[in-house]
Design a protein around this motif. Structure first.
Motif, PDB file in Angstrom:
ATOM      1  N   ARG A  64       0.832  -1.207   0.000  1.00  0.00           N
ATOM      2  CA  ARG A  64       0.000   0.000   0.000  1.00  0.00           C
ATOM      3  C   ARG A  64       0.864   1.254   0.000  1.00  0.00           C
ATOM      4  O   ARG A  64       0.509   2.258  -0.630  1.00  0.00           O
ATOM      5  CB  ARG A  64      -0.934  -0.013   1.206  1.00  0.00           C
ATOM      6  N   GLY A  67       1.882   1.835  -3.453  1.00  0.00           N
ATOM      7  CA  GLY A  67       0.781   2.010  -4.400  1.00  0.00           C
ATOM      8  C   GLY A  67       0.487   0.791  -5.240  1.00  0.00           C
ATOM      9  O   GLY A  67       0.067   0.918  -6.404  1.00  0.00           O
ATOM     10  N   LYS A  69      -1.640  -2.009  -6.672  1.00  0.00           N
ATOM     11  CA  LYS A  69      -3.073  -2.196  -6.835  1.00  0.00           C
ATOM     12  C   LYS A  69      -3.333  -3.345  -7.798  1.00  0.00           C
ATOM     13  O   LYS A  69      -2.601  -3.522  -8.769  1.00  0.00           O
ATOM     14  CB  LYS A  69      -3.733  -0.918  -7.384  1.00  0.00           C
ATOM     15  N   ASN A  70      -4.371  -4.106  -7.529  1.00  0.00           N
ATOM     16  CA  ASN A  70      -4.778  -5.175  -8.438  1.00  0.00           C
ATOM     17  C   ASN A  70      -5.625  -4.605  -9.561  1.00  0.00           C
ATOM     18  O   ASN A  70      -6.421  -3.688  -9.350  1.00  0.00           O
ATOM     19  CB  ASN A  70      -5.573  -6.249  -7.692  1.00  0.00           C
ATOM     20  N   ARG A  71      -5.447  -5.159 -10.737  1.00  0.00           N
ATOM     21  CA  ARG A  71      -6.241  -4.715 -11.877  1.00  0.00           C
ATOM     22  C   ARG A  71      -7.658  -5.261 -11.795  1.00  0.00           C
ATOM     23  O   ARG A  71      -7.874  -6.392 -11.353  1.00  0.00           O
ATOM     24  CB  ARG A  71      -5.604  -5.190 -13.190  1.00  0.00           C
ATOM     25  N   CYS A 126      -2.307 -11.910  -9.233  1.00  0.00           N
ATOM     26  CA  CYS A 126      -2.571 -10.494  -9.010  1.00  0.00           C
ATOM     27  C   CYS A 126      -1.282  -9.771  -8.614  1.00  0.00           C
ATOM     28  O   CYS A 126      -0.293 -10.385  -8.213  1.00  0.00           O
ATOM     29  CB  CYS A 126      -3.651 -10.316  -7.942  1.00  0.00           C
ATOM     30  N   THR A 128      -0.673  -7.894  -6.031  1.00  0.00           N
ATOM     31  CA  THR A 128      -0.323  -8.007  -4.614  1.00  0.00           C
ATOM     32  C   THR A 128       0.384  -9.328  -4.325  1.00  0.00           C
ATOM     33  O   THR A 128       1.285  -9.387  -3.479  1.00  0.00           O
ATOM     34  CB  THR A 128      -1.586  -7.893  -3.751  1.00  0.00           C
ATOM     35  N   THR A 254       2.871   2.021  -7.963  1.00  0.00           N
ATOM     36  CA  THR A 254       2.376   3.097  -8.812  1.00  0.00           C
ATOM     37  C   THR A 254       3.167   4.364  -8.537  1.00  0.00           C
ATOM     38  O   THR A 254       3.312   4.764  -7.383  1.00  0.00           O
ATOM     39  CB  THR A 254       0.877   3.361  -8.549  1.00  0.00           C
TER      40      THR A 254
END
Length: 403
Positions: A64, A67, A69-71, A126, A128, A254
């Motif tokens: 986190r 950044g 993130k899963n699509r 994923c 993560t 990200t």
């Protein structure tokens, strides 16, 4: 015939003129004993449990912060017949199989192909999960490298490789080096135990060969008391692995593109220097050549060097993949998640991002042609519309003049 005594024959494991009695002059705590390797199995299981805790409680907050993130992916519509074919026969049906499935399910070819693409994407790991795996390896490699460097930097063989063979094989084993060996062996054992559930790489077979060669190399070098050169091999490999896993971590995040690119460049330089320069010219050279200053060749000498050669072949294979990525990076064709796709053999989304790695320049050319055709179509449409507009205006002017 009892085969066990033959396995431990002195002429297999020890240089000519050296016996097990010579080695047994050392205290049990000061020498390597084959039964010590049994501790590697509980250590491997311990690493599996520790990794579960790490990925469950520590990796998510780290992700986190970066950044990760899963699509959001579209799911394939429920279809028992297609699902049965997907799970039992093939994830990528041939053209003849697609025709059969069309008649079986009453769907068009495009619907069948779309369903299988969406279904394959559902099985993609994923972000993560991939981040957790990279973070765990980073945590181990940086810990192992730091501890290994601390216990080796003041040792004479760290600076002079000839010291690796002084008084071999009657060399005292330090407890720090014992635990360095056992923890590395347990870690690679844990990677093998989890290889079926980890993210499946494109170099899956090479990874299995690497893990097996590493375990055999560590086990044999420990039993044959190649501890000094073995610790240097482990330290050398961990140095570049730290950078690789850290680059992956930032790649999955990200807003860290520049950091990821910088780490990737540094990793490439360190990998090429350590694996293609230092490893063959220093490590393999000392095991092949410098060791002969102290003893004559024996079966263990040949076996140990063969394992090192296997590792070197894998180094060359991975160097080729890395240099290909560097080439695309310099051309500006390496997209944000292409390095992640370079690891995973699972298909990308419908925009075909991941196919750059498999199809290389052909796909880039096809994609360029598609873009060019698209632009030409837009240009053509604009020209047609302009012509129609001009024609309508000229007709209107003529009508006004006629009136």
């Amino acid at each position: 015939m009892d085969l066990l005594p033959d396995v431990w024959r002195e002429d297999y494991w020890l240089p000519p003129g050296v016996t097990w009695r010579d080695v047994e002059q050392l205290a049990d705590s000061d020498r390597a004993r084959p039964r010590d390797l049994l501790i590697a199995l509980p250590l491997a299981l311990g690493f599996v449990a520790l990794r579960y805790v790490f990925e469950r409680f520590f990796a998510p907050p780290m992700g986190r912060c970066l950044g990760v993130k899963n699509r959001i992916q579209a799911t394939a519509a429920p279809s028992p017949k297609l699902e049965s074919f997907y799970t039992q026969r093939s994830r990528q049906p041939t053209q003849s199989e697609i025709v059969h499935l069309m008649s079986l399910c009453g769907k068009t070819q495009r619907q069948i192909e779309t369903w299988f693409r969406l279904r394959r994407n559902q099985d993609r790991p994923c972000q993560t999960k991939k981040f957790g795996e990279a973070a765990w390896r980073f945590f181990f490699y940086i810990t192992a490298f730091t501890a290994g460097l601390a216990c080796l930097i003041d040792r004479p063989w760290f600076w002079d490789l000839r010291e690796c063979w002084r008084k071999y094989p009657v060399q005292i084993m330090e407890r720090a080096h014992y635990w360095y060996y056992m923890l590395e062996l347990g870690f690679y054992g844990s990677l093998l135990l989890r290889i079926s559930v980890d993210v499946k790489r494109k170099d899956f077979k090479e990874q299995v060969i690497h893990h097996l060669a590493t375990i055999f190399l560590l086990s044999f070098s420990y039993c044959a008391n190649y501890l000094r050169i073995g610790t240097l091999v482990m330290l050398l490999h961990d140095s570049s692995d730290i950078l690789l896993e850290s680059a992956k971590m930032f790649n999955y995040g990200t807003g860290w593109r520049r950091t990821c690119d910088t780490l990737f460049v540094v990793f490439t330089l360190v990998f090429l220097v350590t694996r293609l320069v230092i490893f063959p010219t220093k490590i393999i050279h000392t095991t092949l050549v410098l060791s002969m200053e102290n003893f004559k060749p024996f079966p263990g000498y040949y076996f140990f060097n063969v394992l090192l050669m296997v590792l070197q072949v894998l180094h060359i294979f991975w160097a080729g993949l890395i240099l290909r990525m560097v080439y695309k990076f310099l051309k500006g064709e390496l997209e944000k998640d292409e390095r992640s796709d370079e690891e995973s053999e699972v298909e990308e989304d419908g925009d075909d991002k991941g196919r750059n790695v498999d199809q290389g320049g052909d796909h880039c050319w096809e994609r360029s042609k598609d873009k060019l055709n698209s632009k030409l179509s837009v240009l053509t449409n604009n020209c047609v519309l302009n012509n129609l507009t001009n024609h309508r205006e000229s007709v209107a002017d003529k009508m006004r003049k006629a009136q």
